[in-house]
Design a protein around this motif. Sequence first.
Motif, short mmCIF file in Angstrom:
data_model
loop_
_atom_site.label_atom_id
_atom_site.label_comp_id
_atom_site.label_asym_id
_atom_site.label_seq_id
_atom_site.Cartn_x
_atom_site.Cartn_y
_atom_site.Cartn_z
N PHE C 5 0.83 -1.20 0.00
CA PHE C 5 0.00 0.00 0.00
C PHE C 5 0.87 1.25 0.00
CE2 PHE C 5 -3.46 -2.64 2.06
CZ PHE C 5 -4.11 -2.79 0.86
N ALA C 8 2.11 1.76 -3.48
CA ALA C 8 1.02 2.20 -4.36
C ALA C 8 0.72 3.66 -4.13
CB ALA C 8 -0.22 1.35 -4.10
N LEU C 12 1.05 6.66 -6.82
CA LEU C 12 -0.09 7.52 -7.14
C LEU C 12 0.29 8.99 -6.98
CD1 LEU C 12 -2.77 6.69 -8.12
CD2 LEU C 12 -3.65 6.74 -5.83
N THR C 44 -8.81 11.12 -4.69
CA THR C 44 -9.83 10.31 -4.03
C THR C 44 -9.30 8.92 -3.71
OG1 THR C 44 -11.42 11.51 -5.38
CG2 THR C 44 -12.21 9.59 -4.21
N ALA C 45 -8.59 8.32 -4.66
CA ALA C 45 -8.01 7.00 -4.40
C ALA C 45 -6.86 7.09 -3.40
CB ALA C 45 -7.53 6.37 -5.70
N ILE C 48 -7.93 7.11 0.32
CA ILE C 48 -8.30 5.82 0.90
C ILE C 48 -7.06 4.97 1.15
CG2 ILE C 48 -9.69 3.77 0.56
CD1 ILE C 48 -11.66 5.39 -0.84
N LEU C 49 -6.06 5.10 0.26
CA LEU C 49 -4.82 4.36 0.51
C LEU C 49 -4.14 4.88 1.78
CD1 LEU C 49 -3.26 3.88 -3.01
CD2 LEU C 49 -4.01 2.15 -1.43
N LEU C 52 -5.79 3.29 4.64
CA LEU C 52 -5.32 1.93 4.88
C LEU C 52 -3.97 1.95 5.61
CD1 LEU C 52 -6.15 0.03 1.60
CD2 LEU C 52 -7.03 -0.43 3.85
N VAL C 57 -9.53 3.33 7.97
CA VAL C 57 -10.25 3.45 6.70
C VAL C 57 -11.63 4.05 6.91
CG1 VAL C 57 -10.83 2.21 4.61
CG2 VAL C 57 -9.09 1.34 6.11
#
Lengths: 189, 110, 102
Positions: C5, C8, C12, C44-45, C48-49, C52, C57
């Motif tokens: 995560f 990622a 991003l 937005t994504a 949420i990452l 996490l 969350v």
Amino acid sequence: MVEQAKVSPQNRSFHQGAPTGPDARLQKSPASYILTFVILFGIWLLLSGRFDLLHLGLGLASCLLVTIFSADLLLPAPNTPRLPGLWFRFIKYIPWLLYQVLVANIHVMYLVFHPRMMDLIDPSIMEFDSRLKSDMSRVTLANSITLTPGTITVHISIYGHITFHVIDIESGKTLPWIMEARIADVFEE
Amino acid sequence: MINLIAAMFILLGLVFFTGGAVGIIRMPDFYSRLHPAGKLDTMGLLMSMIGIALYSVQGFSLGEVLTGLKIILIVVFVFITSPTATHAIVDAGVRAGLEPWTQQRRGEES
Amino acid sequence: MHLFFLFAAVFLALLIILSLYRAVIGPTVLDRMIGVNAVGSKTTALLILIGLLYHRVDMFVDIALAYAMLNFIAVLAASRYFQKRKGLFDEIERTPKEGDAS
């Protein structure tokens, strides 16, 4: 004034069976109140996530208030008995749309990462006449066309004339017509 | 096992996001830039949200299920609003009188 | 999984910088708006990452939902505002071409 604003009276009704008098869109039925309240309260429960008396009471009061003021905004048609069938067909339409969107996405990804992209793309503007009648089905068609990569709805007139921008010729050759037939199926037109 | 599937979905979403970001830079004009910007990002958001929802809903307790439902609500919301936002931008471009780029104009320029 | 995560999220963030290029360079105002819209949907994504990563969350999902709504409203309002030709090309050409004044 009201009569001048209505350009084509048969287009204005949300469903075919709806009464088409001048006040057809202003009528309120108890079913639309109940449906609006259920939807609003479901969203409240989902967003708050607490189930004690205070939060439930607050949600109940605010949902009732909003329902009384704006039940005719969310569900403008008084013809509610046809709604469950419509929603069922609409939910069956969504997986097909997702599959088409995925296929078109992969096509656009191929175009974007291709080294000679400038030779492959051929943007142009196409147009066609849709035979969809109601506002709701036209909005669904325009949003579906825009959601599919490769095609963007530029304009849709009140007579159903759709103008859209395509990134290469293959993207816009067949898909909008298939999509229109599917949506006509969903809304029974 | 579920972790692996979730990771695959998130990776797929990142690939779509990469396509969107690269496409915005490489495309020649305003109208064709909207194609990767609006739609590849929406697809990437859908994929990565599916992965995150799979990862976070593992214990089936009330809070986790609510979190998963909220993530799905985000996806539904984005799927309704993203075409509308794209349409608003393209409408502004048409009203401002921007000419679309075509292969013919490219031949005239070079 | 935690490390995945993290990577990622960092990737991003790099993509957001890539879209920011279009928002900074873009020849017209509408190109900048496309860049800003792309940054918003990636954020937005990313939110949420981050949720996490911090194991919260449930809280960050609400923030992401509000951010998506705010992004949508901002794009709608800005595109209503820039619907005219005046000022659109000021950055690249000082004198508009003949017959453009519509």
